[in-house]
Design a protein around this motif. Structure first.
Motif: not given
Length: 237
Positions: A66-76, A91-97
């Motif tokens: 979880t800590l190493q998941s992609n951090r830069t994608l803002r929209e997928l 969308n929630k994960a991308a929003h966090i990014n």
């Protein structure tokens, strides 16, 4: 890769299937530049491919992942009108990014709270969860992670509230049993009142003679068989 400068990648309607998504996701594991990935209108992408996309931005297979998941994608975008749930999590994960672009370390922590299964544990039950996990599974990853933050857990857990919940729970059980006991006692009282002082209850399958009930008696003897009763009277000769 890590040195790429590509920020937007549009792959709409390119006949990409789940296998293609797997290759793409693998290639983007360590990418730190891509911000938009569009995979819409690829009819070959099914649930498995969408789950891989979710795993790319929020891998909950372990705390480390979880800590190493992609951090830069803002929209997928890979949504399917028949299955919007996975896209919502993406969308929630991308929003966090996007909201934590300047603080990469905060990204993984927030995703862990938002999506991981242990985020659903009631804080009031954390002490019990820790004890149970340690007793049955040893000090594994989840146990160690929670144990390391026990100071914060203690400040969150309201012992008084937990005890009040336990008291209310057991009081409800006691009240339920009292109601049942009252019902049983009322039924017993009704049966005893109907029987009278000289009644002999022999059940539904038993047989009893007059002599077995106490020998000759000028008074009547009530014999109850099942739910029906009969009265017999024998006079002395």
């Amino acid at each position: 890769g890590g040195d790429s400068t590509l920020k937007h990648l549009y792959l709409r309607n390119n006949k990409i299937d789940d296998d293609g998504v797997a290759i793409l996701v693998d290639a983007l594991q360590k990418n730190v530049s891509l911000q938009i990935l569009d995979l819409m209108l690829n009819q070959g992408i099914f649930a498995e491919g969408r789950k891989l996309c979710l795993k790319l931005v929020n891998d909950i297979s372990s705390i480390k992942a979880t800590l190493q998941s992609n951090r830069t994608l803002r929209e997928l975008n890979v949504k399917d009108q028949n299955d919007m749930q996975i896209q919502q999590h993406i969308n929630k994960a991308a929003h966090i990014n996007a909201n934590n672009a300047s603080n990469p370390e905060a990204v993984g922590k927030e995703k862990g709270v938002t999506r991981s299964f242990y985020s659903e544990i009631n804080p009031l039950h954390l002490p019990e969860v820790l004890a149970l996990a340690g007793r049955h599974h040893g000090q594994g990853e989840l146990y160690v992670a929670l144990k390391s933050s026990i100071a914060g857990v203690i400040s969150t857990v309201n012992r008084k509230q937990w005890l009040q919940q336990q008291r209310a729970h057991h009081n409800a059980i006691i009240a339920e049993h009292r109601t049942k006991v009252g019902s049983i006692e009322a039924e017993l009282a009704a049966i005893e009142a109907a029987d009278g002082p000289d009644a002999v209850d022999i059940g539904s399958d038993s047989r009893c003679t007059f002599e077995e009930a106490g020998g000759p008696d000028p008074d009547a003897v009530d014999i109850h068989i099942g739910s029906e009763s009969r009265s017999s009277k024998r006079r002395r000769a």
